[in-house]
Scaffold this motif. Structure first.
Motif, PDB file in Angstrom:
ATOM      1  N   SER A  22       0.832  -1.211   0.000  1.00 17.86           N
ATOM      2  CA  SER A  22       0.000   0.000   0.000  1.00 17.86           C
ATOM      3  C   SER A  22       0.861   1.252   0.000  1.00 17.86           C
ATOM      4  O   SER A  22       0.605   2.207  -0.751  1.00 17.86           O
ATOM      5  CB  SER A  22      -0.932  -0.006   1.222  1.00 17.86           C
ATOM      6  OG  SER A  22      -1.786  -1.123   1.204  1.00 17.86           O
ATOM      7  N   VAL A  23       1.900   1.254   0.855  1.00 19.64           N
ATOM      8  CA  VAL A  23       2.794   2.413   0.932  1.00 19.64           C
ATOM      9  C   VAL A  23       3.563   2.573  -0.372  1.00 19.64           C
ATOM     10  O   VAL A  23       3.686   3.694  -0.904  1.00 19.64           O
ATOM     11  CB  VAL A  23       3.761   2.261   2.125  1.00 19.64           C
ATOM     12  CG1 VAL A  23       4.833   3.353   2.086  1.00 19.64           C
ATOM     13  CG2 VAL A  23       2.997   2.316   3.441  1.00 19.64           C
ATOM     14  N   TYR A  51       1.350   3.968  -3.046  1.00 14.01           N
ATOM     15  CA  TYR A  51       1.048   5.388  -2.821  1.00 14.01           C
ATOM     16  C   TYR A  51       2.246   6.257  -3.223  1.00 14.01           C
ATOM     17  O   TYR A  51       2.072   7.308  -3.861  1.00 14.01           O
ATOM     18  CB  TYR A  51       0.703   5.620  -1.356  1.00 14.01           C
ATOM     19  CG  TYR A  51       0.481   7.074  -1.015  1.00 14.01           C
ATOM     20  CD1 TYR A  51      -0.707   7.729  -1.363  1.00 14.01           C
ATOM     21  CD2 TYR A  51       1.470   7.807  -0.344  1.00 14.01           C
ATOM     22  CE1 TYR A  51      -0.904   9.071  -1.054  1.00 14.01           C
ATOM     23  CE2 TYR A  51       1.279   9.141  -0.035  1.00 14.01           C
ATOM     24  CZ  TYR A  51       0.086   9.771  -0.390  1.00 14.01           C
ATOM     25  OH  TYR A  51      -0.102  11.111  -0.083  1.00 14.01           O
ATOM     26  N   PRO A 111       3.351   4.913  -7.684  1.00 13.44           N
ATOM     27  CA  PRO A 111       2.234   4.248  -8.376  1.00 13.44           C
ATOM     28  C   PRO A 111       2.608   3.649  -9.729  1.00 13.44           C
ATOM     29  O   PRO A 111       1.893   2.785 -10.234  1.00 13.44           O
ATOM     30  CB  PRO A 111       1.203   5.377  -8.533  1.00 13.44           C
ATOM     31  CG  PRO A 111       2.003   6.637  -8.459  1.00 13.44           C
ATOM     32  CD  PRO A 111       3.134   6.352  -7.518  1.00 13.44           C
TER      33      PRO A 111
END
Length: 332
Positions: free
Chosen positions: A195-196, A199, A202
């Motif tokens: 997820s990090v 973010y 991308p």
């Protein structure tokens, strides 16, 4: 003629300190026998900066390796004591582990490799507390979470999870609840990590990047004759140790037997992973050293005869001799 290694099995404090200092000296000799440019672990680009920092600060890196190695040795003592893995007071697991780490430092084991062993030992404490507890959801989750956290630094660690699931079965703690808890514990750090990364970056193909860590390409290089003799000697000694190890298991409690068998499983699975995955050969060397030490220390500590004493002396001599040979080659 009676040959005894009792002073090494249960040394007094001054002798124990002296033995650890000798291991430190052996490590220092190994250190100056190799190229001081440490290898960079590229299996996780997100932590590449950390690896590069350690590679560029050799003094700090060496100090941290020594500190973490002795921390792991201390944790190994606590693990042995808490679960009575060897049913007598013995210093041999620590001594053999330190000798192996000192010698294997020739391979360029990094700070991250030693730190991940610390996490594995902590996970072992948690998992081995689950004996006959099919409701141990929290332990299954926490142990897998710690193991998976280590895999963020060295992806190969996640492949050890099936070994611990086998341990669940041996400990009679495997159930759907503990299995799912372990599975969710393993994927939680990776969900946060992905997820990090998504973010912050991308455009990066994270899946391809992760799968590249598990290439099964074999890279065969011709080892030196010194390494062939040394490795062959260790293989012979561990097989001799395994015979004595399994011969002595019948005298241990069922729980102790299963705990010790887990070390054997981890030992062989770690070797298989190291051989099959060529991306980073040093990742599991500290774990292999720890398991080797536990396996061979069991018969050496319990069966005090001339044969086992000679086996221990041969082990120490071949490690010292191997380091000395590499040192003399390096100064020529």
């Amino acid at each position: 003629m009676k040959i005894s290694i009792q002073k090494f099995i249960t040394p007094r404090i001054p002798l124990a300190v002296l033995l650890m200092v000798c291991c430190l000296a052996l490590w220092a000799l190994s250190y100056i026998s190799t190229n001081t440019v440490l290898p960079l672990q590229k299996n996780n680009p997100y932590f590449f900066t950390i690896n590069k920092f350690f590679a560029d600060n050799l003094l700090l890196t060496g100090s941290l390796i020594v500190i973490i190695t002795f921390l792991n040795a201390f944790l190994l003592v606590q693990l042995n004591t808490k679960f009575s893995l060897i049913r007598t007071r013995t210093f041999l697991p620590v001594l053999i582990y330190l000798v192996l780490i000192a010698t294997w430092s020739l391979a360029g084991i990094t700070v991250v490799n030693h730190f991940t062993l610390t996490l594995i030992i902590i996970a072992l404490f948690i998992f081995m507390n689950m004996y006959r507890d099919k409701q141990g959801v929290e332990q299954a989750f926490a142990g897998s979470l710690i193991l998976a956290t280590g895999s963020l630094f060295s992806c190969e660690l996640i492949l050890l999870l099936p070994a611990f699931w086998i341990g669940f079965i041996m400990f009679q703690s495997m159930s759907l609840r503990t299995f799912l808890a372990s599975l969710f514990g393993a994927i939680t750090p990776w969900i946060l990590y992905i997820s990090v990364r998504f973010y912050l970056q991308p455009d990066v193909d994270i899946l391809t990047e992760l799968l590249s860590n598990f290439k099964t390409t074999f890279r065969f290089t011709t080892p030196s004759i010194n390494l062939i003799i040394y490795a062959s000697s260790l293989v012979i000694l561990i097989f001799v140790g395994l015979v004595g190890f399994f011969n002595n298991l019948h005298s241990d409690s069922i729980q102790t037997r299963q705990s010790l068998k887990l070390f054997v499983i981890l030992f062989f699975i770690s070797i298989i992973i190291t051989i099959v995955l060529s991306t980073n050969l040093t990742v599991l060397l500290p774990l292999i050293a720890m398991c080797y030490a536990m396996i061979i220390s069991h018969p050496l500590s319990l069966k005090k005869n001339n044969f086992n004493s000679i086996i221990f002396i041969i082990f120490v001599v071949i490690n010292i001799f191997y380091v000395l040979i590499n040192y003399f080659i390096s100064i020529q």
